[in-house]
Design a protein around this motif. Structure first.
Motif, PDB file in Angstrom:
ATOM      1  N   LEU A 158      -9.445   1.906  -3.080  1.00  0.00           N
ATOM      2  CA  LEU A 158      -9.542   2.047  -1.887  1.00  0.00           C
ATOM      3  C   LEU A 158      -8.535   2.540  -1.054  1.00  0.00           C
ATOM      4  O   LEU A 158      -8.554   2.683   0.236  1.00  0.00           O
ATOM      5  CB  LEU A 158      -9.926   0.640  -1.254  1.00  0.00           C
ATOM      6  N   ARG A 159      -7.274   2.639  -1.346  1.00  0.00           N
ATOM      7  CA  ARG A 159      -6.144   3.233  -0.861  1.00  0.00           C
ATOM      8  C   ARG A 159      -5.866   4.441  -1.470  1.00  0.00           C
ATOM      9  O   ARG A 159      -4.650   4.937  -1.309  1.00  0.00           O
ATOM     10  CB  ARG A 159      -5.021   2.158  -0.894  1.00  0.00           C
TER      11      ARG A 159
ATOM     12  N   GLU B  79       1.000  -1.187  -0.133  1.00  0.00           N
ATOM     13  CA  GLU B  79       0.095  -0.182   0.137  1.00  0.00           C
ATOM     14  C   GLU B  79       0.815   1.242   0.108  1.00  0.00           C
ATOM     15  O   GLU B  79       2.032   1.432   0.638  1.00  0.00           O
ATOM     16  CB  GLU B  79      -0.864  -0.050   1.052  1.00  0.00           C
TER      17      GLU B  79
ATOM     18  N   ALA C  65     -14.553  -4.722  -3.751  1.00  0.00           N
ATOM     19  CA  ALA C  65     -13.699  -4.749  -2.547  1.00  0.00           C
ATOM     20  C   ALA C  65     -12.276  -4.862  -2.784  1.00  0.00           C
ATOM     21  O   ALA C  65     -11.642  -4.396  -2.005  1.00  0.00           O
ATOM     22  CB  ALA C  65     -14.360  -5.820  -1.762  1.00  0.00           C
TER      23      ALA C  65
ATOM     24  N   SER D 165     -10.745   3.207   7.858  1.00  0.00           N
ATOM     25  CA  SER D 165     -12.155   3.423   7.567  1.00  0.00           C
ATOM     26  C   SER D 165     -12.768   1.857   8.109  1.00  0.00           C
ATOM     27  O   SER D 165     -12.076   0.787   7.432  1.00  0.00           O
ATOM     28  CB  SER D 165     -12.411   3.531   6.140  1.00  0.00           C
TER      29      SER D 165
ATOM     30  N   ASP E 105     -17.462   3.958   1.862  1.00  0.00           N
ATOM     31  CA  ASP E 105     -16.925   5.352   1.793  1.00  0.00           C
ATOM     32  C   ASP E 105     -16.594   5.645   0.129  1.00  0.00           C
ATOM     33  O   ASP E 105     -16.632   6.779  -0.311  1.00  0.00           O
ATOM     34  CB  ASP E 105     -15.652   5.283   2.590  1.00  0.00           C
ATOM     35  N   LEU E 106     -15.954   4.536  -0.740  1.00  0.00           N
ATOM     36  CA  LEU E 106     -15.528   5.023  -1.992  1.00  0.00           C
ATOM     37  C   LEU E 106     -16.856   5.125  -2.538  1.00  0.00           C
ATOM     38  O   LEU E 106     -16.862   5.965  -3.504  1.00  0.00           O
ATOM     39  CB  LEU E 106     -14.850   3.531  -2.386  1.00  0.00           C
TER      40      LEU E 106
ATOM     41  N   PRO F 279     -14.550   0.644   4.073  1.00  0.00           N
ATOM     42  CA  PRO F 279     -13.842   1.415   3.059  1.00  0.00           C
ATOM     43  C   PRO F 279     -14.752   1.337   1.576  1.00  0.00           C
ATOM     44  O   PRO F 279     -14.759   2.348   0.734  1.00  0.00           O
ATOM     45  CB  PRO F 279     -12.657   0.839   2.837  1.00  0.00           C
ATOM     46  N   VAL F 280     -15.461   0.367   1.421  1.00  0.00           N
ATOM     47  CA  VAL F 280     -16.227   0.278   0.209  1.00  0.00           C
ATOM     48  C   VAL F 280     -17.365   1.223   0.035  1.00  0.00           C
ATOM     49  O   VAL F 280     -17.695   1.791  -1.015  1.00  0.00           O
ATOM     50  CB  VAL F 280     -16.610  -1.245   0.096  1.00  0.00           C
TER      51      VAL F 280
ATOM     52  N   ASN G 143     -10.812  -2.989  -5.444  1.00  0.00           N
ATOM     53  CA  ASN G 143     -10.630  -1.533  -6.160  1.00  0.00           C
ATOM     54  C   ASN G 143      -9.417  -0.917  -5.682  1.00  0.00           C
ATOM     55  O   ASN G 143      -9.109  -0.736  -4.303  1.00  0.00           O
ATOM     56  CB  ASN G 143     -11.776  -0.838  -6.379  1.00  0.00           C
TER      57      ASN G 143
ATOM     58  N   ALA H  92     -14.550   0.602 -10.790  1.00  0.00           N
ATOM     59  CA  ALA H  92     -15.543   0.912  -9.929  1.00  0.00           C
ATOM     60  C   ALA H  92     -16.787   1.048 -10.533  1.00  0.00           C
ATOM     61  O   ALA H  92     -17.674   0.386 -10.169  1.00  0.00           O
ATOM     62  CB  ALA H  92     -15.226   2.104  -9.104  1.00  0.00           C
TER      63      ALA H  92
ATOM     64  N   VAL I  84     -10.714   7.601   0.548  1.00  0.00           N
ATOM     65  CA  VAL I  84     -11.069   6.612   1.458  1.00  0.00           C
ATOM     66  C   VAL I  84     -10.260   7.169   2.745  1.00  0.00           C
ATOM     67  O   VAL I  84      -8.996   7.117   2.416  1.00  0.00           O
ATOM     68  CB  VAL I  84     -11.025   5.321   0.994  1.00  0.00           C
TER      69      VAL I  84
END
Length: 422
Positions: A332-333, A299, A327, A341, A347-348, A344-345, A329, A316, A337
């Motif tokens: 997500l980092r 990451e 989930a 979180s 939030d995205l 995170p999904v 994608n 997405a 997001v």
């Protein structure tokens, strides 16, 4: 011209026909038809083209898992056919049958030849490690010989390890380093194990493309697809430069370089708990899929490269109605997001929805919003169906959709970073 449904059906059938006799001119009868249909579908509906590839990839996974042991390599080769144009150095994805080479379990009489090949190709220290594992896990070895001959000409070993043992670490410096990596970054949980393709030895043609290396590659892939409870995978190559880019495309990151008797052994690894096999075969089949972090520490803080960000936006949209794919994608980092979180999904998805709504502020954005919503959010079955929903010619719709994607990417790039993000 064929319609979408006809093209997809014929394309799917041709994907299942990799083994075809060549003509005297050296051409494959179905290749021209296959290539024409593939190019047509990719041009007219690139998202659907990717979806077809994903469905075929998943069907290939199911076939490998359902196959008998003797049939698993052929099923793996059929799955590999999807990537015949995406191979690494010297096109290692070779789907053809190799009837003149046999893949068989290790027999006691093979051991002297295996040790001789190990020393010839990698030196006495590596041969000592082979001798240790032949005693500890003889079932992990596969031996390759030419049809009609009893003499081994190559071998491989995929070790299965559930706990670090002092004698294993003392006998094999690569395994010693691997256990340190696992302890530091990816500890095993109850019932989990690691797998490592520790040896792939073919003297005289060492770790370069050949029918023998093709079979070793198929055996490795089939093992990954069929094994349950595997948390972490490693594979070892001496020629890291030759294989690094190819392995990265397959999701394996270089995690260590180990000195074994003065020769460098490059270790590549992935954590299947970060991307399951099912997710991997979906992701691998997509033509422009962004990279997925498959090893702890992959990451990156801050913004993604522009190209990866754009790919993530498109991914997405494509997977808006398939949560398991969404989930994984790459966004997500991203700055969309918040770090840590709990969801995170969500939030995205919220960030993308906010950007879609922002398109409605100006008149030109309304058209972009309509194109994206009709294509992805309303889940039209095809791009042509989305064009009909919008009541515009297909060519006009394609232009609107391309501009709409650009507008959405710009809105998302301009969105303020989530709390805690740079």
């Amino acid at each position: 011209m064929l319609g979408d449904e006809d093209t997809t059906a014929v394309f799917s059938w041709l994907r299942q026909q990799p083994y075809i006799e060549a003509t005297p001119e050296g051409l494959y009868p179905h290749d021209a038809v296959r290539a024409t249909l593939e190019a047509d579908l990719r041009w007219r509906d690139p998202e659907r083209y990717d979806d077809v590839r994903v469905r075929i990839s998943l069907a290939g996974l199911r076939a490998v898992r359902a196959a008998a042991e003797d049939d698993a390599l052929l099923r793996a080769a059929e799955w590999m056919f999807l990537f015949r144009d995406q191979g690494g150095p010297e096109d290692p994805y070779d789907w053809r049958a190799h009837p003149h080479v046999e893949d068989a379990p290790l027999r006691p009489g093979d051991v002297p030849g295996v040790l001789r090949m190990a020393e010839e190709a990698e030196g006495p220290e590596s041969a000592a490690a082979v001798a240790h594992w032949v005693r500890r896990q003889p079932e992990a070895f596969r031996v390759y010989r030419y049809a009609g001959s009893a003499t081994p000409v190559a071998f491989m070993a995929i070790l299965r390890l559930g706990a670090p043992l002092p004698e294993d670490r003392a006998a094999d410096p690569v395994i010693d380093v691997v256990w340190d990596l696992v302890a530091a970054a990816a500890p095993l949980g109850p019932g989990e194990h690691l797998g490592i393709r520790r040896f792939a030895v073919h003297p005289g043609w060492y770790q370069r493309r050949s029918p023998l290396m093709d079979l070793i590659s198929r055996r490795t892939i089939a093992e990954e697809m069929r094994t349950r409870g595997r948390a972490v995978t490693f594979t070892v190559f001496e020629d890291g430069e030759r294989w690094r880019r190819y392995l990265a495309a397959a999701g394996l990151r270089e995690v260590a370089v180990v000195d074994v008797g003065g020769r460098e052994q490059h270790v590549f690894g992935r954590d299947w708990r970060r991307q399951t096999v099912e997710q991997w075969v979906r992701h691998r089949a997509r033509a422009t899929a962004p990279p997925v972090a498959t090893w702890p520490g992959d990451e990156r803080d801050g913004d993604l490269p522009r190209a990866a960000f754009e790919d993530g936006v498109l991914e997405a949209l494509r997977t808006w109605h398939t949560p398991r794919e969404f989930a994984t994608n790459v966004l997500l980092r991203s700055h969309l997001v918040p770090p840590g979180s709990p969801d995170p999904v969500t939030d995205l998805r919220g960030a993308i929805t906010k950007a879609l709504d922002a398109l409605l502020v100006d008149p030109a954005g309304v058209r972009a919003h309509e194109a994206l919503t009709a294509t992805y959010i309303s889940a039209s079955r095809t791009h042509k169906a989305a064009a009909r929903r919008l009541g515009v010619p297909y060519g006009t719709y394609r232009r609107h959709l391309a501009l709409a994607k650009e507008r959405l990417v710009e809105h998302l790039l301009r969105q303020p970073a989530a709390p805690g993000q740079r």
